[in-house]
Design an enzyme around this catalytic site. Structure first.
Site, PDB file in Angstrom:
ATOM      1  N   GLU A 226       3.406 -69.397  31.452  1.00  0.00           N
ATOM      2  CA  GLU A 226       2.576 -68.642  30.515  1.00  0.00           C
ATOM      3  C   GLU A 226       1.358 -68.175  31.306  1.00  0.00           C
ATOM      4  O   GLU A 226       0.445 -68.953  31.584  1.00  0.00           O
ATOM      5  CB  GLU A 226       2.163 -69.536  29.349  1.00  0.00           C
ATOM      6  CG  GLU A 226       1.356 -68.829  28.285  1.00  0.00           C
ATOM      7  CD  GLU A 226       0.860 -69.790  27.219  1.00  0.00           C
ATOM      8  OE1 GLU A 226      -0.232 -69.544  26.699  1.00  0.00           O
ATOM      9  OE2 GLU A 226       1.551 -70.786  26.930  1.00  0.00           O
ATOM     10  N   CYS A 258      -6.310 -65.455  28.052  1.00  0.00           N
ATOM     11  CA  CYS A 258      -5.317 -64.625  28.725  1.00  0.00           C
ATOM     12  C   CYS A 258      -4.931 -63.418  27.882  1.00  0.00           C
ATOM     13  O   CYS A 258      -4.424 -62.423  28.405  1.00  0.00           O
ATOM     14  CB  CYS A 258      -4.088 -65.449  29.077  1.00  0.00           C
ATOM     15  SG  CYS A 258      -3.330 -66.288  27.673  1.00  0.00           S
TER      16      CYS A 258
END
Length: 466
Positions: A226, A258
């Site tokens: 991820e 993110c």
């Protein structure tokens, strides 16, 4: 090793880093404990994880304070992180039943049965921006599936990692099933090199590329990545209405998510100018401060002075290439980790396709909506993307053509739900979305044909016998 409060530089935690040479033994100990844990009834593991969620709720104020001290995040954000961690348990239980449970169907000879089994020893490497929530999203489903876990928290947030493991142990997870490794790159490398069955990682695209290369000859190791994003947000509507959504997308958590918007794509001309003006006005009003300031801040500092220096260096590169400041990204007159949000017009500038992990928004002006979609997809990343527009036809065009794992409409790019998948493609991950789909990479399916007695199949051989 130690961790520091980025707002003050004060020491938050001190402790011993795990000797790298000891890590293979921890993995072996976890492997020995694995069968007993995996063989326990699923209801037992569920009960333990539910108790863990209760402990997180009971300890919210203490744990949130520690998260804020280590990361600099305002307390309101840290409390929300603890709430997400506790809620993740129930979501993981539901996902495990739906995506990694058992089912059977009767057949002429007996039955066909689908079951799922744990992979083994899973290594979890955690980030610093959500030092509890993000590794928790790997650890909870991995333990539910019957895996053993070795967790290395970020070296920036070792106390938060230790608090998580203590809560899980207090809830009933055996100590030999769940281990913690404290340290930095050297300890992480030793864990990756050890005899693990899975590597579950949240972090940068650069580190993710390294792990892909490291596992090229180890296909049996489950690799769930991820990673980051160079996320686009197309703003195609009323500037005054959109401004708060743009600010929330770009500057929440001091830009250290993110899924934060990194690129704002707007129309050329007056409409785009008005959008920039509205965002500028709102961004300059954001309260920036320490987690324990009397007036609660919207933004805290970056994780460290080094992170601030890296972001300032990245801005120097953009300016040298021709980026024009709309809201200069600068240090705040406080500790070296505090920064102001920044906006830069990069229209027509060949800027690097990279994630700058800070509250920095690059603005791109385009002549029409087709060009906006093209600009949005002009990246090797593919984590999140967003459209702000009240035109449903534009949304359908964007939804069909956008290349990202999270695509939002009239919501911040950072919007995500634990009962949905979360992840991206390209440099943003390896098509193993986390959150609700974490159950998929925490267990493997076993298909069985079963009968209660051995049947004589001689008749099926028929005339093919000599």
């Amino acid at each position: 090793m130690h961790s520091l409060d980025p707002a003050t530089g004060e020491t938050v935690w001190e402790g011993e880093a795990t000797p790298p040479g000891r890590i293979p033994a921890l993995v072996e100990a976890a492997r020995k404990a694995l069968p007993t844990w995996a063989d326990r009834p699923l209801d037992d593991r569920i009960a333990i994880l539910r108790r863990y969620a209760e402990i997180l709720t009971e300890r919210t104020e203490t744990l949130a304070r520690d998260i804020s001290r280590e990361t600099g995040k305002p307390l309101w954000e840290s409390r929300a992180e603890l709430g997400s961690m506790a809620a993740k348990v129930g979501v993981s239980i539901t996902a495990q039943a739906e995506r990694a449970g058992s089912r059977q169907a009767d057949t002429g000879f007996g039955r066909a049965v689908l079951r799922h089994r744990p992979h083994g020893v899973m290594a979890v490497l955690g980030p610093y921006n959500f030092p509890g929530h993000l590794p928790n999203g790997h650890i909870a489903p991995a333990l539910l599936a019957g895996n053993a876990v070795i967790f290395k928290p970020s070296e920036e947030a070792p106390l938060t990692g230790a608090n998580m493991i203590a809560a899980l142990h207090d809830a009933g997870v055996p100590a030999d099933v769940l281990h913690i490794v404290q340290g930095g790159r050297e300890q992480g490398a030793a864990l990756v090199d050890a005899d693990i069955d899975g590597l579950l990682f949240t972090g940068s695209a650069e580190t993710g590329r390294h792990f892909r290369r490291a596992m090229i000859d180890r296909p049996h190791v489950v690799l769930a990545l991820e990673l980051g994003g160079n996320n686009p947000l197309i703003a195609w509507g009323d500037p005054d209405v959109m401004a708060a959504m743009i600010v929330q997308s770009a500057f929440v958590t001091t830009g250290q998510r993110c899924s934060c918007a990194r690129r704002l794509i707007i129309p050329e001309g007056h409409e785009g100018d008005s959008t920039i003006e509205a965002v500028h006005t709102l961004a300059t009003r954001l309260r920036i401060g320490a987690w324990n300031d009397p007036d609660e801040p919207y933004m805290g500092p970056l994780i460290s002075p080094a992170a601030a220096r890296n972001a300032l260096d990245a801005i120097d590169v953009l300016k040298a290439l021709g980026a024009r400041p709309l809201l200069p990204f600068e240090r705040l007159d406080r500790s070296e980790a505090f920064v102001m949000p920044g906006m830069y017009d990069v229209t027509g500038v060949a800027v690097p396709d990279r994630e700058i992990f800070a509250p920095i928004l690059q603005v791109v002006r385009v002549p029409d909506f087709d060009a906006a979609i093209e600009a949005a997809n002009g990246t090797s990343f593919g984590l999140s993307a967003g459209l702000l527009s009240e035109d449903p036809d534009l949304w359908q065009r964007f939804l069909q053509r956008s290349r990202a794992g999270v695509v939002n409409w009239n919501r911040p790019t950072t919007g995500a739900a634990a009962n949905m998948p979360f992840g991206g493609l390209g440099q943003s991950g390896n098509h193993r979305p986390s959150a609700y789909y974490a159950a998929d990479y925490c267990a493997y399916p076993v298909a069985s044909f079963e009968a209660d007695a051995v049947l004589d199949l001689t008749a099926e051989l028929g005339d093919r016998l000599l």
